[in-house]
Design a protein around this motif. Structure first.
Motif, PDB file in Angstrom:
ATOM      1  N   ASP A  22     -26.782  70.598 -29.362  1.00  0.00           N
ATOM      2  CA  ASP A  22     -25.699  70.694 -30.357  1.00  0.00           C
ATOM      3  C   ASP A  22     -25.971  69.765 -31.536  1.00  0.00           C
ATOM      4  O   ASP A  22     -25.792  70.142 -32.700  1.00  0.00           O
ATOM      5  N   TRP A  23     -26.402  68.540 -31.204  1.00  0.00           N
ATOM      6  CA  TRP A  23     -26.644  67.558 -32.269  1.00  0.00           C
ATOM      7  C   TRP A  23     -27.831  67.982 -33.148  1.00  0.00           C
ATOM      8  O   TRP A  23     -27.758  67.924 -34.374  1.00  0.00           O
ATOM      9  N   GLU A  75     -20.108  65.523 -39.276  1.00  0.00           N
ATOM     10  CA  GLU A  75     -19.494  64.805 -38.146  1.00  0.00           C
ATOM     11  C   GLU A  75     -20.485  63.788 -37.589  1.00  0.00           C
ATOM     12  O   GLU A  75     -21.562  64.158 -37.128  1.00  0.00           O
ATOM     13  N   SER A 108     -21.706  76.212 -31.561  1.00  0.00           N
ATOM     14  CA  SER A 108     -21.062  74.901 -31.706  1.00  0.00           C
ATOM     15  C   SER A 108     -21.468  74.223 -33.006  1.00  0.00           C
ATOM     16  O   SER A 108     -20.681  73.491 -33.601  1.00  0.00           O
ATOM     17  N   ALA A 109     -22.713  74.455 -33.454  1.00  0.00           N
ATOM     18  CA  ALA A 109     -23.259  73.685 -34.574  1.00  0.00           C
ATOM     19  C   ALA A 109     -23.105  74.367 -35.927  1.00  0.00           C
ATOM     20  O   ALA A 109     -22.975  73.694 -36.946  1.00  0.00           O
ATOM     21  N   GLN A 160     -26.693  70.772 -35.291  1.00  0.00           N
ATOM     22  CA  GLN A 160     -25.751  70.318 -36.328  1.00  0.00           C
ATOM     23  C   GLN A 160     -26.516  69.707 -37.500  1.00  0.00           C
ATOM     24  O   GLN A 160     -26.190  69.949 -38.662  1.00  0.00           O
ATOM     25  N   CYS A 161     -27.556  68.923 -37.183  1.00  0.00           N
ATOM     26  CA  CYS A 161     -28.364  68.299 -38.241  1.00  0.00           C
ATOM     27  C   CYS A 161     -29.086  69.367 -39.071  1.00  0.00           C
ATOM     28  O   CYS A 161     -29.162  69.280 -40.300  1.00  0.00           O
ATOM     29  N   TYR A 179     -26.568  71.570 -41.265  1.00  0.00           N
ATOM     30  CA  TYR A 179     -25.789  70.901 -42.312  1.00  0.00           C
ATOM     31  C   TYR A 179     -26.299  71.286 -43.695  1.00  0.00           C
ATOM     32  O   TYR A 179     -27.452  71.033 -44.042  1.00  0.00           O
ATOM     33  N   ARG A 220     -21.669  76.680 -39.103  1.00  0.00           N
ATOM     34  CA  ARG A 220     -20.377  76.764 -39.785  1.00  0.00           C
ATOM     35  C   ARG A 220     -19.518  77.881 -39.197  1.00  0.00           C
ATOM     36  O   ARG A 220     -20.004  78.983 -38.918  1.00  0.00           O
TER      37      ARG A 220
END
Length: 960
Positions: free
Chosen positions: A393-394, A114, A430-431, A397-398, A401, A433
């Motif tokens: 969160d960001w 995302e 949130s981040a 997420q990174c 991934y 899977r």
């Protein structure tokens, strides 16, 4: 007058046999028209493209081929033109494209990642403020330098300009609203682009430094995430401009560098410019602008060395340790991750180090400095902690991934060591899977329970967990326990907005994994929480979402409406437009998923209530499109209602529906059609032999239609329904009722306006009226005369109306109608009509070819032919000769088909019409030739030898 005395006597059965196509037995073998065809195609293609060779390929496919793709062989014709125009550039472009594709294939970031751009809008919408903001603005009065000045002078001037910016040629703009602040930032972004395009590179750098400095300011702390989004947009623009500038310097002989170039292929000028940018940035004194501006042009390291980016990332990560404010630091880390994922997604180690650094400094959040700042700004800890969410969160997420399970498990353990910090736990959920979270749902619930309630509310943690469980299923044995644990927390929430935000997410989990009882319990709980103080008025989007989820998972509508709290839940939608939207949503689902017709009283009562709600929302301001949509949904429901053989109950339903939906014309039309269909089904069941009871029932159906049609506004809808309902009445032997329908249709014809609205545009009505009347004539053939009325009273009435109707001056429709009347009258003189209505005696039986009856028809015929011939004379003027030619041929064809041409007068009339059609050279030669050929063919049939003489009397004139 000779026409009907000498109407051709027809044997319809024989004619039908003669006209039938010859039947030929075919052996189909395996062939079937719907079976997919296997095509084996051999093709040779030559392309005028440099380096391409002719290729032969053989393809066998059982699926449908795209004809365009197969012709183009995967190439785009525009690309081929470009290739022909500039082979050098095209070759370079193709190489670049191919390499880019190869690079994309090996890249770690795919479409399942995302991007930041999708989060941007949400952050700007969520983190707002009503407090006044300030921004430091520079005059940017850039001192002019003459073109003749020495290089050293130029460099010194630029350095002075940078110092000038840092030391004070700036003013602070105070008391800005949030919108003013955003506008000012947008102005700076535009100033940056303008400065760059006018080759004022130092001014551009000054703007970027000034913007970066704003990220150290946390005076209005709740706006900080939005400020970060706005300012990093400017940094991204700057990074892109610098990279493209240096890349453009690498173009050699019009060939640009490929995407995965090596530093060795970069020329010295480009490298020097690139180093110059890094040196300028290194001379920025303050840490935060220096970090952000260097991170913005991180990608430019590719021009200098292969290891440039991998060496810079750890250094920049370490620089962040020098930022004292934990909120500012975490957003700096988020920006570094964002840039890192774009330019070097494979360097996950640096991202992980970045996050672990953050964990080490996490305790700063609860330190005295932060606490004092929050007291000054009157910000509570829970609100303050939510400001961290977008950044953490960001970052997570990174890291998460395509990360192995081991790394994710390690992250969970680290969170536990920090004492199950709620903020971190929320970001992990949130981040990571959804499958990873769902499989460990009970572990996460355990961690949520142990979290400290004071900092970050537990209900937000359960909401994050619920979002994951909507995407992935937890272990089956844990499902009920998970729902119980979550709902225990959610149901205790006092704030309606907090409650509904959580409940909305967990409703999906409940519908997905549980039955009616649990869904009913959850809906009851939502009603209980949202009804006091009309809290539901502030939560319509969430309540709509709940309804949408319930109807997505429960598609059996008898089950849905037996959920006790479903209809009371709908009662919370008290704002009309929202209530109508919800009703439309339910009806769309019903029409889409209800496979069989229904008479279930639970479904009928509920859907009638819902349809009534939609109908009652219609008023004078409702758009036509909206009315059409509502009517289509209600009609879809009406068509799905069936009481089987209980026809009386079915008619009662239609009567009730008519009273409920009287403002929507398409619904009334549908009800009339449905009732007509009901009458025909009754006839089918009784095989045409009605009993007293069914005859009375059919008359009730006919009466329903007769009193409903006048309430419609569209005149052609009324005309067609009168005709259709009259045909149904006739089929059911309701002769007096059929007459009433046909009389009503006749009396309505004079009211047809000259222009009618069709799809919102005004169109002449002539063509529609002509079509209707032709259909009407076809029906009138089998309608028996009324014993108390005159012979052919309906036909006479209709002819009088047509005679009195005001036709357009330039229209021949009236005469075309009269010609069609001749077809009808000719058919009426036959001993046996071409078709009949079962169990209804038509005039051929009633009159049995009586001479008085035929004489009456003949009188009518004389009148009609006189009208046609008079009209043909009036078309003798020069401007109407073409119309005269067309009408003469039309009338000639009528005589040819229906007249007995053995009669001399009729034969002479046909020859005169033929000559008139070609007299002035307006006849279509092809049509005339084909007509003559047809006459010659007919002359060879039995009893048609007189056509031979006729053919000799019909000359073909040349146009000259």
């Amino acid at each position: 007058s000779c026409f009907l005395r000498h109407a051709r006597s027809r044997n319809y059965v024989t004619e039908s046999e003669v006209c039938k196509l010859e039947s030929v037995l075919l052996d189909f073998g395996d062939y079937h028209p719907l079976k997919p065809i296997t095509v084996t195609e051999s093709k040779t293609k030559k392309m005028n493209r440099k380096g391409s060779t002719s290729s032969t390929s053989s393809s066998s496919s059982s699926s449908m081929m795209d004809p365009l793709s197969s012709v183009l062989d995967g190439t785009d014709p525009l690309s081929l033109f470009a290739a022909a125009a500039d082979p050098v550039t095209t070759t370079a472009t193709m190489d670049s494209t191919r390499k880019k594709r190869d690079k994309d294939d090996s890249s770690a970031v795919g479409s399942d990642f995302e991007p930041w751009s999708s989060k941007r809008g949400e952050i700007l919408a969520r983190y707002t403020t009503t407090e006044k903001l300030s921004i430091v603005s520079s005059s940017f009065s850039g001192k002019a330098t003459t073109t003749g000045s020495a290089v050293s002078e130029k460099v010194r001037t630029r350095l002075e300009e940078l110092d000038d910016l840092e030391e004070g040629s700036q003013k602070e703009l105070l008391n800005l609203t949030q919108q003013d602040y955003m506008n000012r930032i947008e102005e700076l972004n535009q100033s940056l682009k303008d400065a760059w395009s006018s080759d004022q590179k130092v001014k551009a750098l000054k703007i970027v430094i000034q913007c970066s400095k704003l990220l150290s300011d946390t005076t209005v702390i709740q706006f900080y995430p939005s400020k970060f989004v706005l300012i990093t947009d400017i940094l991204d623009t700057f990074g892109k401009l610098v990279y493209e500038r240096i890349l453009s310097m690498c173009v050699d002989n019009r060939v640009s560098l490929p995407d995965n170039f090596s530093p060795e292929s970069v020329n010295d000028t480009a490298k020097e410019t690139c180093l110059n940018w890094f040196f300028k940035i290194a001379s920025i004194r303050e840490l935060i602008p220096r970090f952000y501006v260097e991170a913005a042009i991180l990608k430019c390291n590719k021009f200098l060395s292969k290891m440039g980016i991998s060496e810079c990332l750890p250094r920049l990560t370490s620089m962040i340790r020098g930022i004292g404010d934990p909120l500012v630091a975490v957003y700096a880390r988020a920006y570094l991750c964002r840039v890192g994922m774009e330019v070097a997604p494979q360097l996950k180690e640096s991202l992980n180090k970045n996050f672990f650094d953050f964990l080490l400094t996490f305790k700063q959040i609860h330190g005295d400095t932060v606490q004092n700042q929050l007291v000054v700004q009157c910000v509570e800890i829970p609100l303050y902690l939510t400001l961290y969410s977008p950044a953490i969160d960001w970052i997570l997420q990174c890291i998460a991934y395509h990360a192995p399970e081991v790394l994710l498990t390690e992250m969970m353990e680290r969170c536990k060591k920090l004492g199950n910090n709620a903020l971190l736990l929320n970001s992990v959920m949130s981040a990571f899977r959804a499958e990873f979270i769902a499989a460990r749902s009970m572990d996460f619930i355990g961690m949520i329970k142990e979290c400290d309630e004071s900092g970050f509310p537990k209900h937000l943690l359960f909401r994050s967990l619920g979002l994951n469980l909507a995407l992935a299923d937890p272990p089956e044995n844990d499902r009920l326990q998970i729902l119980n644990e979550a709902w225990k927390v959610i149901t205790k929430l006092k704030n309606p907005q907090d409650y509904i935000n959580c409940a909305e997410v967990w409703v999906e989990y409940t519908c997905r994994h549980f039955k009616k009882r649990e869904v009913n319990t959850v809906l009851a709980d939502v009603i209980k929480h949202m009804t006091p103080d009309r809290a539901f008025e502030d939560a319509y989007p969430q309540l709509q979402s709940i309804i949408q989820k319930v109807i997505t998972y429960i598609r059996d509508f008898s089950l849905l409406f037996s959920v006790e709290k479903f209809l009371p839940f709908l009662d919370m939608f008290q704002k009309e437009n929202v209530r109508v939207e919800v009703c439309k949503c339910i009806m769309e689902s019903f029409i889409k998923h209800q496979q069989e017709s229904t008479k279930d009283p639970v479904i009928l009562n509920a859907l009638l209530h819902i349809c009534k709600t939609m109908h009652d929302s219609v008023n004078a301001l409702t758009l036509e499109d909206e009315k059409r949509m509502l009517a289509a949904l209600i009609n879809g429901f009406i068509k799905m209602v069936s009481f089987g053989r209980d026809f009386e109950q079915q008619l009662s339903f239609y009567v009730e529906a008519r009273s409920m939906f009287c403002n929507l014309e398409p619904v009334l039309v549908q009800l009339i059609h449905s009732v007509n269909q009901l009458a025909m089904e009754t006839r089918k069941v009784m095989k045409g032999n009605h009993s007293r009871k069914t005859a009375a029932f059919v008359r009730a159906c006919v009466a329903f239609c007769f009193i409903t049609i006048p309430s419609l506004s569209s005149i052609f809808t009324r005309l067609n329904l009168y005709l259709h309902s009259g045909q149904v009445a006739l089929a059911n032997q309701c002769l007096s009722q059929a007459d009433a329908f046909f009389k009503a249709a006749v009396s309505l014809v004079p009211e047809v306006p000259k222009m009618i609205s069709v799809d919102g545009k005004m169109r002449p009505s002539d063509a529609f009226l002509l079509e209707f009347l032709c259909n009407f004539f076809s029906t009138l053939l089998v309608v028996p005369d009324h014993p108390e009325q005159g012979v052919l009273f309906l036909v006479r009435g209709l002819l009088n109306v047509i005679q009195d109707y005001t036709w357009e001056d330039n229209s021949d429709d009236k005469i075309r109608i009269y010609t069609n009347v001749l077809h009808l009258l000719s058919a009426m003189t036959q001993e046996a009509y071409i078709y009949h209505v079962d169990k209804v005696d038509s005039n051929d039986t009633l009159y049995g070819g009586d001479s008085k009856f035929l004489a009456e028809i003949n009188k009518l015929c004389e009148t009609v032919i006189a009208q046609i011939l008079d009209h043909l004379k009036t078309l003798g003027k020069e401007e109407t000769l073409k119309r005269q030619s067309q009408l003469a041929l039309y009338f000639f064809n009528t005589i040819l088909a229906h007249g007995d041409l053995r009669n001399n007068k009729l034969n002479q009339l046909s020859v005169n019409l033929w000559n008139l059609a070609q007299k002035h050279g307006f006849a279509d030669t092809k049509t005339m030739v084909k007509t003559l050929e047809y006459i010659k063919r007919r002359s060879k049939q039995p009893e048609m030898s007189h056509f031979t003489d006729l053919a000799l009397r019909l000359p073909l004139q040349s146009r000259t």
